[in-house]
Design a protein around this motif. Sequence first.
Motif, PDB file in Angstrom:
ATOM      1  N   THR A 125      34.568  60.920 -60.532  1.00  0.00           N
ATOM      2  CA  THR A 125      33.134  61.256 -60.584  1.00  0.00           C
ATOM      3  C   THR A 125      32.908  62.694 -60.141  1.00  0.00           C
ATOM      4  N   ARG A 128      33.857  65.230 -62.740  1.00  0.00           N
ATOM      5  CA  ARG A 128      32.806  65.267 -63.763  1.00  0.00           C
ATOM      6  C   ARG A 128      31.597  66.073 -63.261  1.00  0.00           C
ATOM      7  N   THR A 129      31.228  65.862 -62.002  1.00  0.00           N
ATOM      8  CA  THR A 129      30.081  66.567 -61.426  1.00  0.00           C
ATOM      9  C   THR A 129      30.366  68.071 -61.323  1.00  0.00           C
ATOM     10  N   ALA A 131      32.430  69.870 -63.040  1.00  0.00           N
ATOM     11  CA  ALA A 131      32.425  70.455 -64.379  1.00  0.00           C
ATOM     12  C   ALA A 131      30.995  70.615 -64.888  1.00  0.00           C
ATOM     13  N   ALA A 132      30.189  69.572 -64.700  1.00  0.00           N
ATOM     14  CA  ALA A 132      28.814  69.589 -65.209  1.00  0.00           C
ATOM     15  C   ALA A 132      27.976  70.659 -64.524  1.00  0.00           C
ATOM     16  N   ALA A 245      30.894  61.130 -53.274  1.00  0.00           N
ATOM     17  CA  ALA A 245      30.594  61.711 -54.586  1.00  0.00           C
ATOM     18  C   ALA A 245      29.100  61.986 -54.732  1.00  0.00           C
ATOM     19  N   ALA A 246      28.258  61.158 -54.088  1.00  0.00           N
ATOM     20  CA  ALA A 246      26.811  61.394 -54.106  1.00  0.00           C
ATOM     21  C   ALA A 246      26.491  62.634 -53.273  1.00  0.00           C
ATOM     22  N   ALA A 249      27.524  65.760 -55.116  1.00  0.00           N
ATOM     23  CA  ALA A 249      26.606  66.078 -56.216  1.00  0.00           C
ATOM     24  C   ALA A 249      25.381  66.808 -55.679  1.00  0.00           C
TER      25      ALA A 249
END
Lengths: 257, 257
Positions: A125, A128-129, A131-132, A245-246, A249
């Motif tokens: 996760t 992905r974060t 990268a985003a 992960a939260a 982010a």
Amino acid sequence: LKLLTLARDLRRRRARERQRLFVAEGVRSVHELLASPIRVRGALVVSQTDDNLHTAALFDALRARDIVTEHVTPAEFASAADTDTPQGVLAIAEVPDWSLASLPTVEGFRVLVLDGVQDPGNVGTMLRTAAALGAVATVALPGTVDLWNAKVVRSAMGAHFRHPALSCTSNELLAFLAERDAALWGADAAGESIDEVARSGPAPSRMALAVGNEGAGLSTLVRERADRVVAVPIAAAAVESLNVAAAAAILLYQLRQ
Amino acid sequence: LKLLTLARDLRRRRARERQRLFVAEGVRSVHELLASPIRVRGALVVSQTDDNLHTAALFDALRARDIVTEHVTPAEFASAADTDTPQGVLAIAEVPDWSLASLPTVEGFRVLVLDGVQDPGNVGTMLRTAAALGAVATVALPGTVDLWNAKVVRSAMGAHFRHPALSCTSNELLAFLAERDAALWGADAAGESIDEVARSGPAPSRMALAVGNEGAGLSTLVRERADRVVAVPIAAAAVESLNVAAAAAILLYQLRQ
């Protein structure tokens, strides 16, 4: 059945590190892989999955790219698969050759550092974060689960097929940050509120943000060497902490440039 | 072995819904449960786990609260457990009686709405995030995984032992929001950038934020009835989207009051 033997072997981290290969499992992961710059060595498919529309398109893509494809029985596939209910397709690919030295020094340089993160779903996760949200790279320090673990690859949904993701020692990271004149910030529930940090002025233009182990938090070295330790402020008494992960982010978003 | 039979039965959603009971598995979850206001019906422990310091403290806590504890063999425990490597302790507890009507109307009223979220890990993480960021409740619409599923309970790390978490239909939610004069915002990658939304003025003081299914996004009804649809802006071409729990964390944090 050379690819089957190889895929089985690659379930072990040591085998992945020695061979610099990893496995991407499932229709979606293999599609993402084929659309990425990563070199694919071969694919393993269960013969009877051909009837499905999704997999038919995938087989066409494998053929179009001339990728060696080995057909196996469901039981053979299951012996190499990581999932409980395999979709009957996996690909073996080369771990990309990313290094700290090859990372660009861009404006608003952000690097996410995983300092002993253990859960593969959390790591996927966060890849992905990162990268985003436009981070330059994600760097895994010792104690972090292997970035090319099958579950990490699945959770990352193709993120690190393009976004540089690499492992190094804490000292290598510190030397790299010093050389690039980049700050090291750590995330910890006991740190300064990110709101107050934001009010106190703009974040450094070049920065690595380190998040720690799900239970123990940041390593001693990172904690000692961090220029600043920040936290997402939390509602009193509701819960002890955010999922890592939260938190990553929210912090990466707050600290974006 | 009544509790063993019950715990096995409660692995099915239908049984949990009919009996209004759920299972919390593992040392940490059971500790969180005992520290919460939730009523515990009984516990199941593997006899030989007593030697461990953590579990010894837990057994003391179970005894101190007079909770019926059934001793079982490792094989019996495994037949009721959800984890692959069970820690040898689980508790059976009552699903709390939360309802929309019982939610307080506070200043900065925020509700997280799960509109068809399927992954138990994502749902557990979001319950933890909503609790940490001070949301009044988390509401699951039809199509969402059961909030009292064993993996959701584990991922939530005790969050919904205190933070109101309940299921209702879309129409019940819409009636509730109308009655409380609260806005409904949806999260979707194609929505307005949350940055621009923030620049355009303060967020409504009472609001529900809905996040959708991992693949399909928001349901048609929620999409149609949303007052506004917002997105976390994403680096072009890096990845298709954020993980739903990462997006929810960023949006809930940006929209906090």
